[in-house]
Design a protein around this motif. Structure first.
Motif, PDB file in Angstrom:
ATOM      1  N   ALA A  21      -6.993  84.150 -87.005  1.00  0.00           N
ATOM      2  CA  ALA A  21      -6.562  85.199 -87.936  1.00  0.00           C
ATOM      3  C   ALA A  21      -5.144  85.667 -87.617  1.00  0.00           C
ATOM      4  O   ALA A  21      -4.333  85.878 -88.528  1.00  0.00           O
ATOM      5  CB  ALA A  21      -7.529  86.374 -87.891  1.00  0.00           C
ATOM      6  N   ALA A  22      -4.822  85.814 -86.333  1.00  0.00           N
ATOM      7  CA  ALA A  22      -3.478  86.263 -85.950  1.00  0.00           C
ATOM      8  C   ALA A  22      -2.430  85.218 -86.305  1.00  0.00           C
ATOM      9  O   ALA A  22      -1.338  85.560 -86.773  1.00  0.00           O
ATOM     10  CB  ALA A  22      -3.434  86.579 -84.459  1.00  0.00           C
ATOM     11  N   LEU A  23      -2.758  83.942 -86.112  1.00  0.00           N
ATOM     12  CA  LEU A  23      -1.813  82.882 -86.463  1.00  0.00           C
ATOM     13  C   LEU A  23      -1.575  82.862 -87.972  1.00  0.00           C
ATOM     14  O   LEU A  23      -0.435  82.768 -88.420  1.00  0.00           O
ATOM     15  CB  LEU A  23      -2.330  81.527 -85.988  1.00  0.00           C
ATOM     16  N   ARG A  24      -2.636  82.977 -88.728  1.00  0.00           N
ATOM     17  CA  ARG A  24      -2.471  83.001 -90.191  1.00  0.00           C
ATOM     18  C   ARG A  24      -1.611  84.193 -90.614  1.00  0.00           C
ATOM     19  O   ARG A  24      -0.710  84.052 -91.440  1.00  0.00           O
ATOM     20  CB  ARG A  24      -3.827  83.067 -90.886  1.00  0.00           C
ATOM     21  N   ALA A  25      -1.865  85.350 -90.039  1.00  0.00           N
ATOM     22  CA  ALA A  25      -1.091  86.548 -90.381  1.00  0.00           C
ATOM     23  C   ALA A  25       0.384  86.380 -90.015  1.00  0.00           C
ATOM     24  O   ALA A  25       1.256  86.885 -90.720  1.00  0.00           O
ATOM     25  CB  ALA A  25      -1.669  87.770 -89.677  1.00  0.00           C
ATOM     26  N   ALA A  26       0.671  85.663 -88.941  1.00  0.00           N
ATOM     27  CA  ALA A  26       2.055  85.446 -88.529  1.00  0.00           C
ATOM     28  C   ALA A  26       2.751  84.398 -89.390  1.00  0.00           C
ATOM     29  O   ALA A  26       3.952  84.488 -89.638  1.00  0.00           O
ATOM     30  CB  ALA A  26       2.104  85.009 -87.064  1.00  0.00           C
ATOM     31  N   ALA A  27       2.000  83.413 -89.865  1.00  0.00           N
ATOM     32  CA  ALA A  27       2.594  82.294 -90.597  1.00  0.00           C
ATOM     33  C   ALA A  27       2.694  82.501 -92.100  1.00  0.00           C
ATOM     34  O   ALA A  27       3.691  82.126 -92.723  1.00  0.00           O
ATOM     35  CB  ALA A  27       1.784  81.025 -90.323  1.00  0.00           C
ATOM     36  N   GLU A  28       1.692  83.090 -92.694  1.00  0.00           N
ATOM     37  CA  GLU A  28       1.609  83.165 -94.161  1.00  0.00           C
ATOM     38  C   GLU A  28       2.791  83.862 -94.822  1.00  0.00           C
ATOM     39  O   GLU A  28       3.256  83.395 -95.877  1.00  0.00           O
ATOM     40  CB  GLU A  28       0.289  83.810 -94.576  1.00  0.00           C
ATOM     41  N   PRO A  29       3.342  84.932 -94.259  1.00  0.00           N
ATOM     42  CA  PRO A  29       4.480  85.577 -94.929  1.00  0.00           C
ATOM     43  C   PRO A  29       5.713  84.676 -95.079  1.00  0.00           C
ATOM     44  O   PRO A  29       6.528  84.881 -95.972  1.00  0.00           O
ATOM     45  CB  PRO A  29       4.807  86.769 -94.026  1.00  0.00           C
ATOM     46  N   ASP A  30       5.841  83.655 -94.213  1.00  0.00           N
ATOM     47  CA  ASP A  30       6.981  82.745 -94.291  1.00  0.00           C
ATOM     48  C   ASP A  30       6.703  81.513 -95.136  1.00  0.00           C
ATOM     49  O   ASP A  30       7.577  80.662 -95.303  1.00  0.00           O
ATOM     50  CB  ASP A  30       7.396  82.298 -92.883  1.00  0.00           C
ATOM     51  N   ALA A  31       5.503  81.387 -95.651  1.00  0.00           N
ATOM     52  CA  ALA A  31       5.127  80.208 -96.428  1.00  0.00           C
ATOM     53  C   ALA A  31       5.858  80.186 -97.768  1.00  0.00           C
ATOM     54  O   ALA A  31       6.011  81.225 -98.417  1.00  0.00           O
ATOM     55  CB  ALA A  31       3.625  80.196 -96.652  1.00  0.00           C
ATOM     56  N   ASP A  32       6.296  78.994 -98.144  1.00  0.00           N
ATOM     57  CA  ASP A  32       7.037  78.833 -99.395  1.00  0.00           C
ATOM     58  C   ASP A  32       6.324  77.958-100.424  1.00  0.00           C
ATOM     59  O   ASP A  32       6.868  77.720-101.496  1.00  0.00           O
ATOM     60  CB  ASP A  32       8.417  78.223 -99.114  1.00  0.00           C
ATOM     61  N   VAL A  33       5.144  77.452-100.106  1.00  0.00           N
ATOM     62  CA  VAL A  33       4.437  76.591-101.053  1.00  0.00           C
ATOM     63  C   VAL A  33       3.301  77.377-101.702  1.00  0.00           C
ATOM     64  O   VAL A  33       2.646  78.189-101.063  1.00  0.00           O
ATOM     65  CB  VAL A  33       3.898  75.305-100.367  1.00  0.00           C
ATOM     66  N   ALA A  34       3.105  77.130-102.993  1.00  0.00           N
ATOM     67  CA  ALA A  34       2.147  77.909-103.777  1.00  0.00           C
ATOM     68  C   ALA A  34       0.708  77.739-103.294  1.00  0.00           C
ATOM     69  O   ALA A  34      -0.077  78.681-103.344  1.00  0.00           O
ATOM     70  CB  ALA A  34       2.249  77.518-105.253  1.00  0.00           C
ATOM     71  N   ASP A  35       0.353  76.551-102.806  1.00  0.00           N
ATOM     72  CA  ASP A  35      -1.028  76.303-102.396  1.00  0.00           C
ATOM     73  C   ASP A  35      -1.224  76.428-100.886  1.00  0.00           C
ATOM     74  O   ASP A  35      -2.107  75.810-100.310  1.00  0.00           O
ATOM     75  CB  ASP A  35      -1.494  74.939-102.890  1.00  0.00           C
ATOM     76  N   TRP A  36      -0.409  77.260-100.240  1.00  0.00           N
ATOM     77  CA  TRP A  36      -0.456  77.390 -98.785  1.00  0.00           C
ATOM     78  C   TRP A  36      -1.847  77.774 -98.286  1.00  0.00           C
ATOM     79  O   TRP A  36      -2.336  77.204 -97.320  1.00  0.00           O
ATOM     80  CB  TRP A  36       0.576  78.410 -98.302  1.00  0.00           C
ATOM     81  N   ALA A  37      -2.503  78.726 -98.923  1.00  0.00           N
ATOM     82  CA  ALA A  37      -3.822  79.181 -98.477  1.00  0.00           C
ATOM     83  C   ALA A  37      -4.833  78.035 -98.494  1.00  0.00           C
ATOM     84  O   ALA A  37      -5.634  77.895 -97.557  1.00  0.00           O
ATOM     85  CB  ALA A  37      -4.308  80.349 -99.330  1.00  0.00           C
ATOM     86  N   GLN A  38      -4.791  77.199 -99.511  1.00  0.00           N
ATOM     87  CA  GLN A  38      -5.697  76.060 -99.576  1.00  0.00           C
ATOM     88  C   GLN A  38      -5.353  75.044 -98.481  1.00  0.00           C
ATOM     89  O   GLN A  38      -6.251  74.468 -97.859  1.00  0.00           O
ATOM     90  CB  GLN A  38      -5.632  75.383-100.954  1.00  0.00           C
ATOM     91  N   ARG A  39      -4.056  74.835 -98.239  1.00  0.00           N
ATOM     92  CA  ARG A  39      -3.642  73.921 -97.168  1.00  0.00           C
ATOM     93  C   ARG A  39      -4.076  74.456 -95.808  1.00  0.00           C
ATOM     94  O   ARG A  39      -4.482  73.697 -94.932  1.00  0.00           O
ATOM     95  CB  ARG A  39      -2.124  73.723 -97.184  1.00  0.00           C
ATOM     96  N   TRP A  40      -3.956  75.768 -95.617  1.00  0.00           N
ATOM     97  CA  TRP A  40      -4.397  76.390 -94.363  1.00  0.00           C
ATOM     98  C   TRP A  40      -5.884  76.118 -94.142  1.00  0.00           C
ATOM     99  O   TRP A  40      -6.297  75.685 -93.072  1.00  0.00           O
ATOM    100  CB  TRP A  40      -4.121  77.893 -94.385  1.00  0.00           C
ATOM    101  N   ASP A  41      -6.696  76.397 -95.163  1.00  0.00           N
ATOM    102  CA  ASP A  41      -8.145  76.185 -95.057  1.00  0.00           C
ATOM    103  C   ASP A  41      -8.455  74.726 -94.735  1.00  0.00           C
ATOM    104  O   ASP A  41      -9.333  74.443 -93.906  1.00  0.00           O
ATOM    105  CB  ASP A  41      -8.853  76.603 -96.343  1.00  0.00           C
ATOM    106  N   ALA A  42      -7.745  73.799 -95.366  1.00  0.00           N
ATOM    107  CA  ALA A  42      -7.953  72.372 -95.107  1.00  0.00           C
ATOM    108  C   ALA A  42      -7.584  72.019 -93.669  1.00  0.00           C
ATOM    109  O   ALA A  42      -8.271  71.225 -93.017  1.00  0.00           O
ATOM    110  CB  ALA A  42      -7.151  71.532 -96.096  1.00  0.00           C
TER     111      ALA A  42
END
Length: 110
Positions: free
Chosen positions: A61-82
């Motif tokens: 959860a901490a890694l996702r919280a640190a990384a997601e704000p810098d994400a530039d791709v629209a499907d980042w959340a789906q890529r994260w889950d994968a």
């Protein structure tokens, strides 16, 4: 995605999450820091800990919280889950999903 630990201001190690859009890989890259400094930096950042010279444990959860704000791709959340599911299939995620185990590499090779 890379979690880097490098010498920062005042020669104190700092943690940075970089290449946040590349979810095809995840590792911990250590710069000119000792294992003890890397472990302390990860713990202080709330991102995890160093298990040994070859393996780190990162709070999912901490890694996702640190990384997601810098994400530039629209499907980042789906890529994260994968990515997490792929890691789970390889035995790199704890049963509760709270921790990702990652390889440690030299930052010079990152």
């Amino acid at each position: 995605m890379i979690v880097e630990i490098v010498t920062g201001a005042d020669e104190r190690p700092e943690v940075r999450v970089v290449d946040t859009d590349d979810l095809s890989r995840l590792h911990l890259a250590l710069g000119q820091v000792t294992d003890e400094e890397a472990d302390r930096a990860l713990r202080d950042a709330g991102l995890g800990r160093l298990e040994d010279a070859e393996t780190g444990s990162l709070d999912t959860a901490a890694l996702r919280a640190a990384a997601e704000p810098d994400a530039d791709v629209a499907d980042w959340a789906q890529r994260w889950d994968a990515m997490v599911e792929s890691a789970r299939g390889g035995g790199w995620v704890t049963d509760d999903g709270a921790t990702l185990r990652v390889h440690v590499e030299s930052a010079a090779g990152a």
